[in-house]
Write an enzyme that holds these catalytic residues in place. Structure first.
Site, short mmCIF file in Angstrom:
data_model
loop_
_atom_site.label_atom_id
_atom_site.label_comp_id
_atom_site.label_asym_id
_atom_site.label_seq_id
_atom_site.Cartn_x
_atom_site.Cartn_y
_atom_site.Cartn_z
N LYS A 111 0.84 -1.21 0.00
CA LYS A 111 0.00 0.00 0.00
C LYS A 111 0.87 1.26 0.00
O LYS A 111 0.54 2.25 -0.64
CB LYS A 111 -0.92 0.02 1.22
CG LYS A 111 -2.00 -1.03 1.19
CD LYS A 111 -3.12 -0.65 0.25
CE LYS A 111 -4.22 -1.69 0.33
NZ LYS A 111 -5.22 -1.60 -0.69
N LYS A 194 -7.06 -17.13 -14.63
CA LYS A 194 -7.86 -16.75 -13.47
C LYS A 194 -8.88 -15.68 -13.80
O LYS A 194 -8.56 -14.66 -14.40
CB LYS A 194 -6.93 -16.24 -12.36
CG LYS A 194 -7.61 -16.05 -11.04
CD LYS A 194 -6.58 -15.86 -9.92
CE LYS A 194 -7.26 -15.66 -8.58
NZ LYS A 194 -7.60 -14.28 -8.29
N LYS A 197 -11.80 -9.59 -10.97
CA LYS A 197 -12.33 -8.28 -11.36
C LYS A 197 -11.23 -7.27 -11.66
O LYS A 197 -11.46 -6.30 -12.36
CB LYS A 197 -13.27 -7.76 -10.28
CG LYS A 197 -12.64 -7.54 -8.92
CD LYS A 197 -13.58 -6.79 -8.00
CE LYS A 197 -12.94 -6.50 -6.67
NZ LYS A 197 -12.86 -7.67 -5.79
#
Ligand code: TRP
Length: 331
Positions: A111, A194, A197
């Protein structure tokens, strides 16, 4: 019977990958264990969503999990922020969570790299909140993907550390729940193995997709320049289409196209047309249920209220006992 808990990220629509992966297992598991499923909306604040988006996302996830078969009368399905006891346990656990270990967490480092302008304390203590989610119900089993294993390990650390500090055997250590059946791998439409989204646009078929959208995505799915010669090895993108077909089509249909592949007479366009129609047929009842639930605010309100009630009952008991262990005393 175990206490199982799973946190659901409050972003994004469910796709067939989710459906054949975790969700079908949740639906089965809810009858075999004491299950808590919650929508992690506190966690989503680390990225500062707009208030309207926050609510819309939570509602969407609630609707789609209900449509997929989570039974709110059987499992405890709730929204994290409806259970403020979680925030109190998070505060208490933060006192025993060290800056160094939180900074070493892989997801935190990622992050920091991805959003360097928003490295807030919530991001740093994300694993503490997740630990609070789990141990507030003293859950012992948590179905998690690979990417969450480190967080789960930290939850064990915080639970054990609490026990050690206060010389109690209060919190059980939570471990990964492994589904007894093999998780079905759902490939994507873009040739990758795979469905997800965050992959390329058009890679995933969502449960809420309209027939037109499904047709468009499937017809655009990656194949290869084939068919080649009889008996030729199958390329990954074509194998993906067959694997998708195995999930939604009849065995006869799969057999028919396999034969024409082996004889090198297959027309990928025909196969895709069939696959699209079978996907539409498969998702139709789910989509219908999603539309029904979306329009039924009274029912959603009832479900959320019922979930909050059940979750808070368990959470309140934990907080009462934890306060006592720590030494908070009423006058
Ligand atoms: N961190 C999880 C994810 O990104 C979501 C989550 C929040 C969670 N709290 C949890 C998962 C507790 C399991 C248990 O998917």
């Amino acid at each position: 019977m175990e206490t199982v808990l799973s946190g659901i990220r409050s972003t994004g629509h469910l796709h067939l990958g989710n459906y054949f992966g975790a969700i079908r297992n949740f639906v089965k598991m809810q009858h075999e264990h004491r299950c808590y499923f919650f929508i992690a909306d506190y966690h989503s604040l680390t990225t500062h969503p707009a208030p309207g988006d926050l609510h819309r996302n939570v509602r969407q996830v609630l609707v789609e999990y209900l449509a997929a078969g989570i039974d709110p009368e059987v499992a405890t399905l709730y929204i994290q922020s409806d259970v403020p006891e979680v925030a109190e346990l998070y505060l208490l656990l933060n006192m025993n969570a060290y800056k160094g270990e939180l900074e070493r967490c892989t997801s935190f480092k990622e992050k920091v790299r991805k959003q360097p302008d928003n490295v807030n304390a919530g991001l740093l203590t994300y694993p503490v909140l997740m630990a609070a989610d789990i141990i507030i119900h003293r859950a012992t089993k948590v179905p998690v993907g690979k990417d969450q294993e480190q967080h789960l390990e930290m939850a064990r650390t915080f639970a054990n550390r609490f026990n050690r500090l206060y010389k109690v055997d209060y919190f059980p250590a939570p471990y990964a729940f492994n589904f007894d059946n093999e998780l079905v791998k759902v490939p994507g439409l873009d040739g990758s193995t795979k469905m997800g989204k965050s992959e390329a646009e058009g890679n995933a078929i969502f449960l809420a997709d309209e027939p037109g959208a499904i047709r468009k995505k499937v017809m655009r799915a990656t194949t290869d320049s084939g068919p080649g010669i009889p008996g030729e090895e199958m390329s990954q993108p074509v194998e993906n289409l067959f694997n998708l077909m195995r999930l939604v089509s009849t065995a006869d249909t799969v057999e028919h196209f396999l034969e024409s592949f082996q004889q090198a007479t297959i027309r990928y366009g025909d196969m895709k047309k069939q696959l699209a129609e079978d996907m539409i047929r498969f998702t139709a009842p789910l989509r219908e249920r999603i539309l029904e639930l979306e329009a039924d605010t009274d029912y959603l309100k009832k479900v959320a209220g019922m979930g909050a009630e059940k979750a808070r009952e368990s959470a309140r008991k934990t907080i009462r006992e934890v306060r006592e262990i720590i030494g908070f005393k009423p006058f």
